[in-house]
Design a protein around this motif. Sequence first.
Motif, short mmCIF file in Angstrom:
data_model
loop_
_atom_site.label_atom_id
_atom_site.label_comp_id
_atom_site.label_asym_id
_atom_site.label_seq_id
_atom_site.Cartn_x
_atom_site.Cartn_y
_atom_site.Cartn_z
N SER A 29 -5.58 -46.49 31.16
CA SER A 29 -6.99 -46.12 31.18
C SER A 29 -7.83 -47.22 31.82
CB SER A 29 -7.48 -45.87 29.75
OG SER A 29 -8.89 -45.78 29.70
N GLU A 57 2.14 -41.15 26.57
CA GLU A 57 1.05 -40.43 27.24
C GLU A 57 0.14 -39.72 26.24
OE1 GLU A 57 3.15 -39.54 31.56
OE2 GLU A 57 3.41 -38.10 29.93
N ARG A 115 -3.96 -40.51 25.51
CA ARG A 115 -5.04 -39.52 25.47
C ARG A 115 -5.89 -39.69 24.21
NH1 ARG A 115 -0.80 -36.25 27.66
NH2 ARG A 115 -0.26 -35.38 25.63
N GLU A 132 -8.08 -42.79 24.55
CA GLU A 132 -9.21 -42.53 25.46
C GLU A 132 -10.30 -41.75 24.74
OE1 GLU A 132 -11.26 -42.77 29.06
OE2 GLU A 132 -9.34 -43.69 28.57
#
Length: 335
Positions: A130, A291, A295, A298
């Motif tokens: 990110s 992954e 997410r 984030e």
Amino acid sequence: MRAYRLHEFSGPDGWKLDDLPSPTPGVGEVLIRVRAASINFRDLLVAKGIYNPTLKLPRIPVSDAAGEVVACGRGVSRFQPGDRVAANFMPGWVDGAINEHKGQSDLGGAAEGVLAEEVVLPETGLVRVSNRLSFEEAATLPCAGVTAWHSLFFAGAIKPGDTVLTLGTGGVSVFAVQFARLAGARVIATSSSDAKLSRVHQLGATDLINYKTQPDWEKTVRKLTGGVGVDVVVEVGGAGTFPRSLRAVRSGGTIALIGVLTGQGQIDPTSILMRSVKVQGIYVGSVAMFEAMNRAIEVGGIKPVIDRVFPFENAADALRLMESGSHFGKIVIHV
């Protein structure tokens, strides 16, 4: 390029800075300019010859790193030069359940590690970083972050309203507090330091236990949960703490077994059987887990907790800090 290599099983003193040829990416591989690396307790065990006494030396140590793509080999389609990436702990574990083949791709162990200025890795073993995170923050994620994520959401299947018990304030435990709170769970945290408990409270732990002043901490956990026990224990201690964790977990609950900080020993399995406790060994996790975790980081705005950043030239001092056990969160090396 410069890289550290473990030349002998003498702990931090075994790390030596060597000049090596720059690697070249092959088919499906990516050349990465490493910007930051973070260390784990496993790295100390490797350096002392405890993790794998038969490991062939010299070996580039450390599993966790983040950096930017410099060049791509033939056939690479997921990344291009300039992309910010982090390496999965096991590049060979992309998805699904772990097996012997996937487990033999662990960086800094069976495979060469990442404490180097440049590394080559398969594109399938990398994840995007990110833009909200610095390279130092991103480097904390591959082992500790993914391990905590795997423990809570795959092994523990936690949901809002569940109760999670974390032990200590190392990297995995701190991430577990952050992720559990993000999921709406209650967190009971233990530590030997009131100052560290205060910090973990700021991260979302709702109940705090100093195991120095309350050595029978499992009884306190039982009392806090109305005699029921917690839904999930993030067990990083090993044989020394496991019996207490077993008494702290509820019937039908889960113990995510991660670390061996207190060494090895014998465990009586009777209570596991009679109370239908699930004990799940957690050996980090897959690229797919990484992954999914990214997410959540984030969306949830989670920032990894870093204790200290060392310059590349002083990398061995980072391992010495790990050995002291005085850190809170992650220890990072700026490359």
